[in-house]
Enzyme design. Structure first.
Site, PDB file in Angstrom:
ATOM      1  N   LYS A  27      12.209  -8.019   1.264  1.00 36.92           N
ATOM      2  CA  LYS A  27      11.157  -8.597   0.411  1.00 36.92           C
ATOM      3  C   LYS A  27      10.090  -7.840   0.256  1.00 36.92           C
ATOM      4  O   LYS A  27       8.956  -7.931   1.056  1.00 36.92           O
ATOM      5  CB  LYS A  27      10.814 -10.064   0.797  1.00 36.92           C
ATOM      6  CG  LYS A  27       9.894 -10.980  -0.132  1.00 36.92           C
ATOM      7  CD  LYS A  27       9.019 -11.713   0.523  1.00 36.92           C
ATOM      8  CE  LYS A  27       7.803 -11.160   0.667  1.00 36.92           C
ATOM      9  NZ  LYS A  27       6.854 -10.579  -0.378  1.00 36.92           N
ATOM     10  N   PRO A  28      10.040  -7.199  -0.816  1.00 33.57           N
ATOM     11  CA  PRO A  28       8.693  -6.130  -1.074  1.00 33.57           C
ATOM     12  C   PRO A  28       7.469  -7.332  -1.448  1.00 33.57           C
ATOM     13  O   PRO A  28       7.522  -8.339  -1.757  1.00 33.57           O
ATOM     14  CB  PRO A  28       9.057  -5.227  -2.327  1.00 33.57           C
ATOM     15  CG  PRO A  28       9.984  -6.179  -2.993  1.00 33.57           C
ATOM     16  CD  PRO A  28      10.713  -7.060  -1.975  1.00 33.57           C
ATOM     17  N   CYS A  70      -3.200   1.148   6.841  1.00 30.95           N
ATOM     18  CA  CYS A  70      -3.607   0.635   8.039  1.00 30.95           C
ATOM     19  C   CYS A  70      -4.283   1.726   9.127  1.00 30.95           C
ATOM     20  O   CYS A  70      -4.860   1.422  10.032  1.00 30.95           O
ATOM     21  CB  CYS A  70      -2.133   0.235   8.658  1.00 30.95           C
ATOM     22  SG  CYS A  70      -0.830   1.388   8.511  1.00 30.95           S
ATOM     23  N   GLU A  79       4.445  -4.246  12.411  1.00 31.30           N
ATOM     24  CA  GLU A  79       3.380  -3.092  11.976  1.00 31.30           C
ATOM     25  C   GLU A  79       2.272  -3.725  11.392  1.00 31.30           C
ATOM     26  O   GLU A  79       2.416  -4.102  10.239  1.00 31.30           O
ATOM     27  CB  GLU A  79       4.144  -2.113  11.401  1.00 31.30           C
ATOM     28  CG  GLU A  79       5.333  -1.340  11.924  1.00 31.30           C
ATOM     29  CD  GLU A  79       4.703  -0.317  12.993  1.00 31.30           C
ATOM     30  OE1 GLU A  79       3.535  -0.178  13.017  1.00 31.30           O
ATOM     31  OE2 GLU A  79       5.650   0.136  13.615  1.00 31.30           O
ATOM     32  N   ARG A  88      11.219   3.342   5.601  1.00 35.21           N
ATOM     33  CA  ARG A  88      10.848   3.401   7.111  1.00 35.21           C
ATOM     34  C   ARG A  88      11.716   2.275   7.794  1.00 35.21           C
ATOM     35  O   ARG A  88      11.918   2.322   9.055  1.00 35.21           O
ATOM     36  CB  ARG A  88       9.378   3.093   7.483  1.00 35.21           C
ATOM     37  CG  ARG A  88       8.851   3.797   8.627  1.00 35.21           C
ATOM     38  CD  ARG A  88       7.597   3.958   8.713  1.00 35.21           C
ATOM     39  NE  ARG A  88       6.859   2.885   8.899  1.00 35.21           N
ATOM     40  CZ  ARG A  88       5.439   2.664   9.110  1.00 35.21           C
ATOM     41  NH1 ARG A  88       4.726   3.679   9.293  1.00 35.21           N
ATOM     42  NH2 ARG A  88       4.684   1.498   9.328  1.00 35.21           N
ATOM     43  N   GLU A 107       8.032   2.388  14.802  1.00 34.60           N
ATOM     44  CA  GLU A 107       9.225   2.958  13.399  1.00 34.60           C
ATOM     45  C   GLU A 107       8.946   4.475  13.487  1.00 34.60           C
ATOM     46  O   GLU A 107       8.067   5.065  13.709  1.00 34.60           O
ATOM     47  CB  GLU A 107       8.509   2.311  12.146  1.00 34.60           C
ATOM     48  CG  GLU A 107       8.736   0.687  12.163  1.00 34.60           C
ATOM     49  CD  GLU A 107       8.294   0.158  10.680  1.00 34.60           C
ATOM     50  OE1 GLU A 107       7.397   0.641  10.008  1.00 34.60           O
ATOM     51  OE2 GLU A 107       9.316  -0.718  10.269  1.00 34.60           O
ATOM     52  N   ASN A 142       0.787  -1.246   0.122  1.00 34.03           N
ATOM     53  CA  ASN A 142      -0.169  -0.010  -0.136  1.00 34.03           C
ATOM     54  C   ASN A 142       0.788   1.239   0.036  1.00 34.03           C
ATOM     55  O   ASN A 142       0.350   2.455  -0.532  1.00 34.03           O
ATOM     56  CB  ASN A 142      -0.844   0.032   1.187  1.00 34.03           C
ATOM     57  CG  ASN A 142      -0.468  -0.367   2.612  1.00 34.03           C
ATOM     58  OD1 ASN A 142       0.675  -0.459   2.485  1.00 34.03           O
ATOM     59  ND2 ASN A 142      -1.247  -0.048   3.438  1.00 34.03           N
ATOM     60  N   GLU A 144     -10.752  -4.947   8.746  1.00 31.67           N
ATOM     61  CA  GLU A 144     -10.189  -3.828   7.881  1.00 31.67           C
ATOM     62  C   GLU A 144     -10.962  -3.726   6.448  1.00 31.67           C
ATOM     63  O   GLU A 144     -10.683  -4.745   5.827  1.00 31.67           O
ATOM     64  CB  GLU A 144      -8.754  -4.014   7.599  1.00 31.67           C
ATOM     65  CG  GLU A 144      -7.811  -3.392   8.737  1.00 31.67           C
ATOM     66  CD  GLU A 144      -6.294  -3.545   8.211  1.00 31.67           C
ATOM     67  OE1 GLU A 144      -5.867  -4.856   8.185  1.00 31.67           O
ATOM     68  OE2 GLU A 144      -5.780  -2.531   8.192  1.00 31.67           O
TER      69      GLU A 144
HETATM   70  P1  NAP Z   1      -0.268  -9.315   3.935  1.00 30.48           P
HETATM   71  O1  NAP Z   1      -0.985  -9.959   3.117  1.00 30.48           O
HETATM   72  O2  NAP Z   1       0.074  -9.558   5.415  1.00 30.48           O
HETATM   73  O3  NAP Z   1       1.265  -9.073   3.003  1.00 30.48           O
HETATM   74  C1  NAP Z   1       2.344  -8.428   3.542  1.00 30.48           C
HETATM   75  C2  NAP Z   1       3.542  -8.796   3.175  1.00 30.48           C
HETATM   76  O4  NAP Z   1       4.016 -10.023   3.712  1.00 30.48           O
HETATM   77  C3  NAP Z   1       3.696  -8.873   1.459  1.00 30.48           C
HETATM   78  O5  NAP Z   1       5.255  -8.571   1.067  1.00 30.48           O
HETATM   79  C4  NAP Z   1       3.567 -10.602   1.507  1.00 30.48           C
HETATM   80  O6  NAP Z   1       3.768 -11.157   0.297  1.00 30.48           O
HETATM   81  C5  NAP Z   1       4.225 -11.209   2.655  1.00 30.48           C
HETATM   82  N1  NAP Z   1       3.621 -12.398   3.128  1.00 30.48           N
HETATM   83  C6  NAP Z   1       2.627 -13.078   3.164  1.00 30.48           C
HETATM   84  N2  NAP Z   1       2.703 -14.278   3.551  1.00 30.48           N
HETATM   85  C7  NAP Z   1       4.051 -14.395   3.895  1.00 30.48           C
HETATM   86  C8  NAP Z   1       4.578 -15.430   4.203  1.00 30.48           C
HETATM   87  N3  NAP Z   1       4.173 -16.619   5.013  1.00 30.48           N
HETATM   88  N4  NAP Z   1       5.936 -15.496   4.689  1.00 30.48           N
HETATM   89  C9  NAP Z   1       6.541 -14.212   4.358  1.00 30.48           C
HETATM   90  N5  NAP Z   1       5.879 -13.180   3.830  1.00 30.48           N
HETATM   91  C10 NAP Z   1       4.815 -13.211   3.883  1.00 30.48           C
HETATM   92  O7  NAP Z   1      -0.749  -7.659   3.683  1.00 30.48           O
HETATM   93  P2  NAP Z   1      -0.903  -6.734   2.547  1.00 30.48           P
HETATM   94  O8  NAP Z   1      -2.216  -7.107   2.040  1.00 30.48           O
HETATM   95  O9  NAP Z   1       0.121  -6.813   1.613  1.00 30.48           O
HETATM   96  O10 NAP Z   1      -1.063  -5.258   3.182  1.00 30.48           O
HETATM   97  C11 NAP Z   1      -2.143  -4.956   3.972  1.00 30.48           C
HETATM   98  C12 NAP Z   1      -1.733  -5.200   5.275  1.00 30.48           C
HETATM   99  O11 NAP Z   1      -0.935  -4.524   5.771  1.00 30.48           O
HETATM  100  C13 NAP Z   1      -2.974  -4.628   6.206  1.00 30.48           C
HETATM  101  O12 NAP Z   1      -3.614  -5.320   7.245  1.00 30.48           O
HETATM  102  C14 NAP Z   1      -2.524  -3.048   6.776  1.00 30.48           C
HETATM  103  O13 NAP Z   1      -3.313  -2.733   7.935  1.00 30.48           O
HETATM  104  C15 NAP Z   1      -1.077  -3.458   7.219  1.00 30.48           C
HETATM  105  N6  NAP Z   1      -0.416  -2.480   6.927  1.00 30.48           N
HETATM  106  C16 NAP Z   1       0.020  -2.110   8.220  1.00 30.48           C
HETATM  107  C17 NAP Z   1       0.964  -1.098   8.507  1.00 30.48           C
HETATM  108  C18 NAP Z   1       1.309  -0.450   9.690  1.00 30.48           C
HETATM  109  O14 NAP Z   1       2.319   0.237   9.845  1.00 30.48           O
HETATM  110  N7  NAP Z   1       0.827  -1.028  10.841  1.00 30.48           N
HETATM  111  C19 NAP Z   1       1.311  -0.223   7.040  1.00 30.48           C
HETATM  112  C20 NAP Z   1       0.893  -0.271   6.275  1.00 30.48           C
HETATM  113  C21 NAP Z   1      -0.010  -1.626   6.010  1.00 30.48           C
HETATM  114  P3  NAP Z   1       2.885 -12.112  -0.453  1.00 30.48           P
HETATM  115  O15 NAP Z   1       1.718 -10.977  -0.962  1.00 30.48           O
HETATM  116  O16 NAP Z   1       3.591 -12.548  -1.732  1.00 30.48           O
HETATM  117  O17 NAP Z   1       2.345 -13.211   0.401  1.00 30.48           O
END
Ligand code: NAP
Length: 479
Positions: free
Chosen positions: A175-176, A285, A251, A160, A459, A152, A382
């Site tokens: 790993k993005p 988030c 986070e 950060r 962070e 996002n 969410e």
């Molecule tokens: P996500 O599905 O949890 O994915 C985040 C990252 O984790 C991606 O790079 C994803 O890659 C990776 N990932 C997923 N499964 C993994 C595994 N088994 N091993 C290692 N890496 C893995 O979240 P998203 O949909 O990208 O982002 C949205 C979420 O992020 C929301 O819940 C949001 O609230 C949260 N967020 C929090 C903050 C904060 O600062 N608190 C800031 C921004 C976003 P893959 O997609 O390839 O699985």
């Protein structure tokens, strides 16, 4: 796009995946493929691990001033290339160009901030209570780090983490998210240009996150995980990190309450709501997820918010005058559609939006729902989309109880003109951050993070670097 790197960045070199795999990167505004990039597997992960481990000792010994100046140079290059980076981000993620430019500035600021912190890592000295022993405290980098980021905020979520890791003297593997890898690869190229030594940052793009990351966490050579993403994935990675006792910063997700009291300035509240809800199309988030509005002002607040939200222009982020770009992908949009349908089935009235447009791209209109039932699924999910869900309340105790009735605790927003009430409510909210009469809390100089299942650690701010440092205590008897 032509100059954007598409390979893995390991040990300072651009490499194809060992097995030759590639994966597509899509434009969410059209659904078309922008390009193909290297798709790393476990072999590439081992190579990146080796590079990060090998580079660690010398990097830790590098003068803090040298680390600081690399960050400062990278900050300047990022700002010089704002337009190029913003176009790249809009292409892969969808946000309007104006927001992408804003994110470039925000992302760069983490490098400026941590370039200043790199030279202020302190230690300590003291006389122990027995009077015969002295202690010397020094702070050392925690070691090689695995950084995992979401899609996002493709640039800022990277800087950060990378900023404080460089400042502290840690090497890393980034790993993005697979939806938005191009911004991270462009960032790696900038850091190389700014003089970052080979192996300090390694970027591994992959569609096989589990296969790549799990061995790194369980193996124990990576000494730190810094993760931003969903709570569900965070929980899994915490379990994987437990095996080799890897230090973690998490986070995670949010479910922000946005509270409007009867004595609020409604102009400020509506402006704040637009920011807290619509920044990044609601894919943040920190996005306000539940609007609790005092019953005496709910009608007026809903009407004004619907007017503002309904007036926003939806379209491809590259088009002039567009306020709201597409959502990240069809899965993300499908989730928003389901949540709105569920709320409407349970009695919510639609004051604006609520209908998916025809045509290509993952667009969804800014939507305002009122009379939302507390049983609606969007109350404990969410939304991650441009949907404001309004509920009413009668008194302070009730709204605090309902706002805190969630496993998450990232941020809350409070709108009131009473200082005593503002402080009282802020203190009672179970969140890591509060926006008081404002809809924006993110700032590189402030500690960002949540409580409960929204995460561990902070962070940014003065404490952001602490997550990447360990204390070493030296006992010195003096007789
Ligand atoms: P996500 O599905 O949890 O994915 C985040 C990252 O984790 C991606 O790079 C994803 O890659 C990776 N990932 C997923 N499964 C993994 C595994 N088994 N091993 C290692 N890496 C893995 O979240 P998203 O949909 O990208 O982002 C949205 C979420 O992020 C929301 O819940 C949001 O609230 C949260 N967020 C929090 C903050 C904060 O600062 N608190 C800031 C921004 C976003 P893959 O997609 O390839 O699985």
């Amino acid at each position: 796009m032509t100059d954007t790197p598409t390979q893995l960045f390991i040990g300072g070199a651009w490499l194809d995946a060992a097995d030759g795999a590639t994966m597509p990167v899509d434009d969410p505004a059209t659904g078309e493929i922008l390009c193909h990039i290297a798709d790393a597997g476990p072999k590439d992960a081992r190579l990146a691990e080796e590079a990060a481990v090998q580079a660690q000792e010398e990097w830790a010994r590098t003068a803090p001033r040298a680390r600081s100046e690399i960050l400062r140079r990278a900050y300047e290059i990022i700002l010089d290339r704002t337009d190029e980076l913003a176009h790249l981000m809009t292409a892969e993620m969808g946000k309007p160009l104006s927001e992408a430019r804003g994110e470039v500035a925000y992302a760069a600021e983490f490098f400026r901030w941590f370039s200043e912190e790199a030279v202020r890592i302190d230690g300590g000295a003291g006389i122990l209570p027995d009077g015969r022993n002295r202690m010397l405290l020094s702070r050392r980098p925690v070691g090689p780090c695995l950084l995992i980021t979401p899609w996002n905020f493709p640039l800022a979520m990277g800087t950060r983490k990378i900023g404080p890791a460089i400042a502290a003297g840690c090497t890393m593997i980034l790993k993005p998210a697979p939806q938005t890898p191009l911004s991270s690869l462009a960032l790696a190229a900038i850091l190389k240009e700014a003089g970052l030594p080979d192996g300090v940052l390694n970027v591994v793009t992959t569609s096989r996150a589990g296969e790549v990351c799990e061995p790194l966490l369980r193996g124990g050579r990576m000494r730190k995980l810094s993760f931003t993403g969903s709570t569900a994935v965070g929980r899994l990675l915490l379990a994987q990190s437990a095996e080799a006792v890897v230090r973690t910063s998490m986070e995670l997700g949010g479910n922000a309450p946005f509270i409007v009291f009867e004595d609020a300035d409604l102009d400020k509240a509506v402006d704040g709501a637009m920011l807290a809800k619509m920044r990044n199309m609601g894919e943040a988030c920190t996005a306000a997820n539940r609007f609790f509005v005092h019953h005496s002002v709910a009608e007026e607040f809903g009407r004004r918010l619907a007017e503002r939200m309904g007036g926003l222009v939806v379209g491809p982020g590259t088009r002039d005058g567009v306020d709201v770009g597409p959502l990240i992908d069809r899965t993300g949009r499908g989730k928003v559609e389901d949540l709105v349908a569920d709320a409407v089935e349970r009695g919510a009235r639609v004051l604006a939006g609520g209908r998916t447009p025809e045509g290509p791209g993952c667009f969804y209109p800014p939507t305002v729902l009122t009379d939302v039932s507390p049983e609606s699924r969007l109350m404990d999910t969410e939304i991650f989309g441009p949907v404001a869900a309004i509920l009413t309340f009668d008194d302070e105790d009730e709204v605090v109880r309902r706002a805190n009735d969630t496993p998450w605790g990232l941020v809350g927003y409070v709108f009131t003109e009473g200082l005593d009430r503002a402080l009282r409510i802020s203190e009672r909210l179970e969140v890591g951050m509060v926006g008081l009469n404002t809809g924006l809390v993110s700032n590189p100089a402030a500690p960002f993070g949540g409580v409960k299942q929204s995460g561990l650690g902070r962070e940014g701010g003065r404490v952001g670097i602490d997550e990447f440092l360990e204390y070493q205590y030296l006992a010195v008897p003096v007789g």
